[in-house]
Every structure is written in C-alpha cells, then in structure tokens.
Design an enzyme around this catalytic site. Structure first.
Site, PDB file in Angstrom:
ATOM      1  N   LYS A  96       0.825  -1.223   0.000  1.00 29.88           N
ATOM      2  CA  LYS A  96       0.000   0.000   0.000  1.00 29.88           C
ATOM      3  C   LYS A  96       0.851   1.262   0.000  1.00 29.88           C
ATOM      4  O   LYS A  96       0.667   2.165   0.810  1.00 29.88           O
ATOM      5  CB  LYS A  96      -0.963  -0.002   1.190  1.00 29.88           C
ATOM      6  CG  LYS A  96      -1.932  -1.174   1.160  1.00 29.88           C
ATOM      7  CD  LYS A  96      -3.007  -1.064   2.199  1.00 29.88           C
ATOM      8  CE  LYS A  96      -3.914  -2.270   2.223  1.00 29.88           C
ATOM      9  NZ  LYS A  96      -3.258  -3.544   2.631  1.00 29.88           N
TER      10      LYS A  96
HETATM   11  O1  LIG Z   1      -9.192  -3.057   1.613  1.00 25.56           O
HETATM   12  C1  LIG Z   1      -8.307  -3.832   1.990  1.00 25.56           C
HETATM   13  C2  LIG Z   1      -7.050  -3.852   1.424  1.00 25.56           C
HETATM   14  C3  LIG Z   1      -6.158  -4.788   1.829  1.00 25.56           C
HETATM   15  N1  LIG Z   1      -6.461  -5.672   2.808  1.00 25.56           N
HETATM   16  C4  LIG Z   1      -5.429  -6.665   3.199  1.00 25.56           C
HETATM   17  O2  LIG Z   1      -5.878  -7.974   2.840  1.00 25.56           O
HETATM   18  C5  LIG Z   1      -5.572  -8.899   3.871  1.00 25.56           C
HETATM   19  C6  LIG Z   1      -6.859  -9.423   4.470  1.00 25.56           C
HETATM   20  O3  LIG Z   1      -6.589 -10.430   5.411  1.00 25.56           O
HETATM   21  P1  LIG Z   1      -7.745 -11.372   6.025  1.00 25.56           P
HETATM   22  O4  LIG Z   1      -7.005 -12.223   7.016  1.00 25.56           O
HETATM   23  O5  LIG Z   1      -8.302 -12.191   4.889  1.00 25.56           O
HETATM   24  O6  LIG Z   1      -8.742 -10.491   6.658  1.00 25.56           O
HETATM   25  C7  LIG Z   1      -4.702  -8.146   4.870  1.00 25.56           C
HETATM   26  O7  LIG Z   1      -3.358  -8.312   4.492  1.00 25.56           O
HETATM   27  C8  LIG Z   1      -5.110  -6.705   4.687  1.00 25.56           C
HETATM   28  O8  LIG Z   1      -4.075  -5.804   4.994  1.00 25.56           O
HETATM   29  C9  LIG Z   1      -7.704  -5.669   3.356  1.00 25.56           C
HETATM   30  O9  LIG Z   1      -8.037  -6.480   4.238  1.00 25.56           O
HETATM   31  N2  LIG Z   1      -8.598  -4.736   2.934  1.00 25.56           N
END
Ligand SMILES: O=c1ccn([C@@H]2O[C@H](COP(=O)(O)O)[C@@H](O)[C@H]2O)c(=O)[nH]1
Length: 278
Positions: A96
């Site tokens: 990001k």
């Molecule tokens: O809008 C967003 C952008 C990035 N993320 C990232 O994705 C994963 C989600 O992890 P889970 O364990 O499936 O919840 C995480 O690395 C976030 O930083 C997001 O969740 N939302």
C-alpha cells in the site's frame, strides 16, 4: 513482454480465481506452534509457499508482517518472493505504497524493476496523494509487464468516510479513482494491468465499474465477514473481473500442508461458482 493483465487472466483460468495472503499474525504463529520471531516467520512463509506456490494463481505477502522483524524480516520476504516466483504463482506484494511522485519513483524501482531484489509481479498502492502521483509505478509496470492495484473502496469500515465522500463534480472519491484507472486500462486486452481494490465487505458500491477493464482485488472474505456470495452484490456485472483474496481463512487451516491446500481448493470452488468460471 507479456502484460500483467494477460498473465493474471491466464493464471486465474488455469489455477482458479484465488489470491491467498501470507499474513503471519502473531496469533497465527502461535496457533501453528511457531515462535513470534524470525525463525517462526520463515517457517510460516515457507510452509505456505511449499503448500500453495504451485497451486494458486496469486499469492499476496503482507509486507507489514515481515517489516515487523526489521532487516531479517525483509530478508525472509525477499526469499519468499523468490520461491513463489520459482513455483509459478504471481506475487502481489501488499505494501500500500504512495507518496509524492519523485518518491513513488523509488517505490516503483523497489517493486517493479526486474533488477530489484524485491521485484514482484504487482504491488498495492494508495491513491491518497492523487492517482496521478502513482504515475512512476504505472510507467514501470507498463515497461516490465507488472501490475499495480490501487485502493478504491477498502474492506475496513473506516474507509467509507473518505472513499464515499463526494468531490466537487459529485462523484465519490472511489469513483474518481476508478475513472482514472479506467483511462489507464482503456483498450487493453484481455484485461488491463492496473487493478482496483474493492473490499468484499462494502455492500453496494454505488460506483460504475463497467469501464475499469482491470482486475478487481476483493479482500475481506472469511475473517472480515464477507462470503463468496457477497461478491455478486458488491460487483454485479463486473464480477468476472474479481480476484477474491483470503488470508486468515485459509491460513487458519495450517500448518498441515494438505489442510492448507484443501482450504485453498474450497475457496477456489466457492469463488469459481460465483464468478461463473469453470
Ligand atoms: O481493503 C483492503 C485492502 C487490503 N487488505 C489486506 O488484505 C488482507 C486481508 O486479510 P484477512 O485475514 O483475509 O482479513 C490483509 O493483508 C489486509 O491488509 C484488506 O483487508 N482490505
């Protein structure tokens, strides 16, 4: 060189529409019987790579969990990226990044220049300094067949107050971001290389996704509460362009490699049914 959009399109058809995150949360390290240290981080990442690197279309290491351990964590990230590339999955680094253009140029060299030790297929970027400030990333991605996923409507509840706010011309901030992505992807086939991040948790987007012509990364599935069925509600007719992303939901099945593979296969089957790809 073949574009990222074309490579992603093929990978999703060959391996299924799935992105699995490598998010070594301290709680997951403990659940896997690993220490919250560099050795635990390394073992965790290697286990995911060995189980899924030759199986899923996209693997998304979350940079924050490697940065926690300083230079040694970054060394683990570098070697994780190398191993993934050798096993054929596309690597999307979730970092990001975003800044003024001259600094974005350095981020672009770090992630999208093939001579960099951190070279990946695609990187996530924040458009808060203006989508145009990310131009050096778009340029290097185009030159070397890379991709950039720009945040538009994030999966966290706090995002809406900024991203659904309306600018002077009446469009939401998210729509403005999407419109700029549409311009970058115009005419690309089979799909453009500049993606948007739209959380599976956001409900109706109130955005026009019809012209984006790029991949739509959908985090928020599983641990954050969204299900594959929600993808239809969020993305409507744009759902075939969605790249569903799971981290904890799949990682929670580990450390047994067979269980990790089974969890990824389940996620692919659920998403394939929704995305109507066979
Ligand atoms: O809008 C967003 C952008 C990035 N993320 C990232 O994705 C994963 C989600 O992890 P889970 O364990 O499936 O919840 C995480 O690395 C976030 O930083 C997001 O969740 N939302």
């Amino acid at each position: 060189m073949e574009s990222f959009g074309a490579r992603l399109h093929r990978a999703m058809h060959e391996r299924g529409p799935l992105c699995v995150g490598i998010d070594p949360h301290p709680a997951l390290l403990a659940q896997w019987g690993l220490g919250d240290d560099v050795a635990g981080l390394d073992r965790f990442a290697r286990t995911v790579v060995d189980a899924l690197g030759d199986r899923v279309a996209v693997v998304k290491p979350q940079s924050a969990f490697f940065e926690r351990f300083g230079s040694q964590g970054m060394a683990v990230l570098e070697s994780t990226i190398r191993q993934l590339r050798n096993l054929g999955s596309l690597v999307l680094l979730d970092a990001k990044r975003g800044d003024i253009g001259s600094t974005v140029r350095a981020y672009a060299s770090a992630y999208l220049d093939p001579s960099s030790p951190m070279y990946v297929d695609a990187v996530t970027a924040s458009p808060f300094l203006g989508v145009g400030s990310l131009a050096p990333m778009f340029e290097l991605a185009a030159e070397h067949g890379g991709g950039v996923f720009v945040l538009a409507l994030t999966s966290n509840p706090e995002g809406a107050s900024v991203q659904r706010a309306r600018s002077a011309d009446g469009r939401t901030v998210a729509q403005t971001v999407l419109d700029e992505i549409s311009q970058l992807n115009a005419g690309a086939e089979p799909i453009g290389s500049i993606g948007a991040v739209i959380g599976a948790t956001v409900g109706k987007t109130d955005c026009d996704l019809s012209a984006v012509n790029g991949p739509l990364l959908a985090p928020g599935l599983g641990a954050q509460g969204a299900t594959a069925a929600d993808l239809r509600v969020v993305f409507g007719p744009a759902v075939p362009a969605v790249l569903p992303a799971y981290s904890r939901e799949v990682l929670g099945a580990g450390p047994d490699p067979a269980a990790l593979r089974a969890a990824a296969d389940r996620a692919v089957a659920e998403c394939r049914a929704v995305l109507a790809m066979s």
